[in-house]
Design a protein around this motif. Structure first.
Motif, PDB file in Angstrom:
ATOM      1  N   THR A  33       0.842  -1.189   0.000  1.00  0.00           N
ATOM      2  CA  THR A  33       0.000   0.000   0.000  1.00  0.00           C
ATOM      3  C   THR A  33       0.878   1.241   0.000  1.00  0.00           C
ATOM      4  O   THR A  33       2.085   1.169   0.269  1.00  0.00           O
ATOM      5  CB  THR A  33      -0.941   0.030   1.217  1.00  0.00           C
ATOM      6  OG1 THR A  33      -1.827   1.147   1.099  1.00  0.00           O
ATOM      7  CG2 THR A  33      -0.168   0.161   2.520  1.00  0.00           C
ATOM      8  N   CYS A  34       0.234   2.380  -0.277  1.00  0.00           N
ATOM      9  CA  CYS A  34       0.955   3.650  -0.283  1.00  0.00           C
ATOM     10  C   CYS A  34       0.848   4.296   1.095  1.00  0.00           C
ATOM     11  O   CYS A  34      -0.260   4.400   1.644  1.00  0.00           O
ATOM     12  CB  CYS A  34       0.376   4.582  -1.348  1.00  0.00           C
ATOM     13  SG  CYS A  34       1.089   6.247  -1.329  1.00  0.00           S
ATOM     14  N   HIS A  79      -1.483   7.296   0.598  1.00  0.00           N
ATOM     15  CA  HIS A  79      -2.819   6.994   0.080  1.00  0.00           C
ATOM     16  C   HIS A  79      -3.152   5.537   0.402  1.00  0.00           C
ATOM     17  O   HIS A  79      -2.970   4.641  -0.437  1.00  0.00           O
ATOM     18  CB  HIS A  79      -2.888   7.255  -1.435  1.00  0.00           C
ATOM     19  CG  HIS A  79      -2.545   8.654  -1.814  1.00  0.00           C
ATOM     20  ND1 HIS A  79      -1.262   9.050  -2.136  1.00  0.00           N
ATOM     21  CD2 HIS A  79      -3.312   9.783  -1.885  1.00  0.00           C
ATOM     22  CE1 HIS A  79      -1.257  10.341  -2.409  1.00  0.00           C
ATOM     23  NE2 HIS A  79      -2.489  10.811  -2.257  1.00  0.00           N
ATOM     24  N   GLN A 125      -5.762   3.907   0.467  1.00  0.00           N
ATOM     25  CA  GLN A 125      -6.763   3.222  -0.346  1.00  0.00           C
ATOM     26  C   GLN A 125      -6.150   2.491  -1.538  1.00  0.00           C
ATOM     27  O   GLN A 125      -6.804   1.662  -2.178  1.00  0.00           O
ATOM     28  CB  GLN A 125      -7.820   4.227  -0.839  1.00  0.00           C
ATOM     29  CG  GLN A 125      -7.349   5.224  -1.885  1.00  0.00           C
ATOM     30  CD  GLN A 125      -6.771   6.474  -1.262  1.00  0.00           C
ATOM     31  OE1 GLN A 125      -6.359   6.458  -0.113  1.00  0.00           O
ATOM     32  NE2 GLN A 125      -6.750   7.569  -2.012  1.00  0.00           N
ATOM     33  N   CYS A 162       2.921   4.178  -6.262  1.00  0.00           N
ATOM     34  CA  CYS A 162       1.560   4.704  -6.108  1.00  0.00           C
ATOM     35  C   CYS A 162       1.181   5.462  -7.380  1.00  0.00           C
ATOM     36  O   CYS A 162       1.926   6.335  -7.829  1.00  0.00           O
ATOM     37  CB  CYS A 162       1.482   5.613  -4.886  1.00  0.00           C
ATOM     38  SG  CYS A 162      -0.119   6.429  -4.709  1.00  0.00           S
ATOM     39  N   ILE A 214      -0.893   7.730  -7.654  1.00  0.00           N
ATOM     40  CA  ILE A 214      -1.277   9.102  -7.338  1.00  0.00           C
ATOM     41  C   ILE A 214      -0.049   9.976  -7.074  1.00  0.00           C
ATOM     42  O   ILE A 214       0.149  11.012  -7.700  1.00  0.00           O
ATOM     43  CB  ILE A 214      -2.228   9.127  -6.126  1.00  0.00           C
ATOM     44  CG1 ILE A 214      -3.503   8.325  -6.439  1.00  0.00           C
ATOM     45  CG2 ILE A 214      -2.586  10.564  -5.746  1.00  0.00           C
ATOM     46  CD1 ILE A 214      -4.446   8.197  -5.267  1.00  0.00           C
ATOM     47  N   CYS A 215       0.786   9.536  -6.107  1.00  0.00           N
ATOM     48  CA  CYS A 215       1.938  10.356  -5.725  1.00  0.00           C
ATOM     49  C   CYS A 215       3.275   9.775  -6.190  1.00  0.00           C
ATOM     50  O   CYS A 215       4.325  10.370  -5.941  1.00  0.00           O
ATOM     51  CB  CYS A 215       1.969  10.550  -4.210  1.00  0.00           C
ATOM     52  SG  CYS A 215       2.188   9.015  -3.296  1.00  0.00           S
ATOM     53  N   ASP A 230      -7.484  -0.332   2.821  1.00  0.00           N
ATOM     54  CA  ASP A 230      -8.895  -0.056   2.631  1.00  0.00           C
ATOM     55  C   ASP A 230      -9.697  -1.199   3.237  1.00  0.00           C
ATOM     56  O   ASP A 230      -9.437  -2.373   2.948  1.00  0.00           O
ATOM     57  CB  ASP A 230      -9.188   0.065   1.129  1.00  0.00           C
ATOM     58  CG  ASP A 230     -10.606   0.561   0.857  1.00  0.00           C
ATOM     59  OD1 ASP A 230     -11.432   0.496   1.786  1.00  0.00           O
ATOM     60  OD2 ASP A 230     -10.864   1.023  -0.251  1.00  0.00           O
TER      61      ASP A 230
END
Length: 400
Positions: free
Chosen positions: A38-39, A42, A44, A53, A55-56, A393
């Motif tokens: 997982t991040c 983030h 989720q 990730c 996203i980032c 999550d």
């Protein structure tokens, strides 16, 4: 010879150690690739192996088996601060309804237009402001009319002839005919009697309101000439109003004339009442693409046209359904889930399937078969706490 044998044994031992070390490394790499990652920024984002990730772009970190435990335990103080409450799962009757935007408008069935029954000039206007209350029988305006004066003179003449020749039926008929013409022009029996006693035509006549109401429109001014049938005033009676609401075309099949609905007028306390639908618009409003439904309501005295209203329209009644408050169900791209109580101060997420819902409740069709208690307030705080503590999550890997 012994040195040679010793050399061979040492070589084989070295090869065996190298093979074992490489095997351990492969096993560790295999285990690492099978772990969930997982991040940190983030939570989720959950993947089956290492990576970055989306996203980032940070490197994903592995989640330990302990970290993905499906339960979360809170302290008493945490439960109180988060206002986490539960309710027992039970089935019962569920009435589905829809919340519609409504408004109050004047009822044209109770409108009254005061018009001029003869051409002439407005001599005196007794009502000059909109919003004024007009009582039945109140003076409205005085009009000068040459045509009306001619009719008055004709009636006076026929009355004199009928009095001069009492045995002649034709003069009585002519008198009654002249009297009928005056009535058609709005003369009352009292005005006709006064005209007969006075024996003199009056060039002006006073018009009275036949119904009570509030002045909404004034279409003339003093000194203005009007024709026969020209509207002078429009009165609205607010004792009865229309309640209009907007519905989508797909919802119209659930509505029929005579259906009872509940409504409350915004800004008016204790205004909750019921009404029956008496009209369904046959065509869509081209501007809003919505259909209008309407009901007639009584005005308790504090309703005004233009007020906004909230209309609760019943849709269906479902027997033996499990319903929960809307705040108890968390929905995202993976589906819907709730938090169930698994022990003292211990909670776990559970996937569910949902059905009909209204402004406050939602039906759960499956997923709560073996559940006794469900979190009904504080579910989103539990979801956030789960992510912070577990780094995952709650819905990851779940399915119905």
């Amino acid at each position: 010879m012994r040195k040679r044998i010793l050399f061979i044994v040492l070589s084989l031992s070295l090869i065996l150690v190298t093979v074992l070390n490489q095997s351990c490394k492969n096993e560790k790499q295999s285990e690492a690739s099978l772990q969930k990652h997982t991040c940190p920024m983030h939570p989720q984002i959950v993947k089956d192996g290492p990576g970055t990730c989306p996203i980032c772009k940070m490197d994903l970190v592995s989640i330990s088996n302990q970290g993905v435990t499906n339960e979360i335990m809170l302290s008493e103080s945490q439960i109180q601060l988060a206002n986490i409450t539960t309710m027992s799962v039970a089935s019962g009757d569920f009435n589905t309804s829809k919340v519609l935007n409504g408004r109050l408008i004047s009822n044209p069935e109770f409108s009254d237009v005061i018009s001029s029954r003869y051409p002439g000039r407005i001599e005196k206007l007794f009502v000059k402001e909109t919003g004024m209350r007009v009582a039945a029988g109140q003076l409205v305006f005085t009009i000068y009319s040459e045509e009306l004066q001619t009719l008055q003179q004709d009636y006076i003449l026929q009355q004199k002839q009928a009095a001069a020749f009492p045995n002649e039926q034709i003069y009585k008929s002519l008198r009654e005919s002249a009297k009928s013409k005056l009535k058609l022009f709005g003369y009352s029996n009292a005005q006709i009697a006064a005209l007969g006693r006075g024996g003199r035509a009056v060039p002006t006549v006073t018009v009275y309101a036949k119904a009570a109401g509030t002045v909404q429109e004034i279409n003339v001014a003093e000194g203005q000439y009007v024709t026969e049938g020209s509207p002078v005033l429009r009165l609205e009676n607010f004792n009865q109003l229309w309640l209009e609401a907007d519905v989508y075309p797909a919802e119209i099949k659930q509505i029929n004339v005579g259906m009872e609905l509940k409504y409350s007028v915004n800004g008016v306390q204790n205004s909750g009442e019921t009404a029956k639908v008496n009209f369904i618009s046959p065509q869509i409003d081209p501007q809003t693409q919505l259909l209008k439904i309407r009901a007639s309501i009584k005005n308790p005295g504090n309703f005004q046209p233009g007020m906004q209203a909230t209309v609760i329209l019943p849709v269906a009644e479902i027997k033996k359904a499990v319903s929960l408050p809307l705040a108890a169900v968390i929905r995202d791209e993976d589906g819907a889930h709730v938090f169930v109580k698994t022990g003292k101060n211990t909670f776990a997420p559970k996937m569910v399937k949902t059905g009909e819902e209204d402004a406050g409740q939602i039906i759960v069709t499956s997923g709560l078969g073996d559940v006794k208690e469900v979190v009904v307030s504080g579910a989103y705080l539990l979801w956030s706490e789960f992510i912070l503590k577990k780094g995952a999550d709650p819905m990851a890997g779940m399915s119905m």
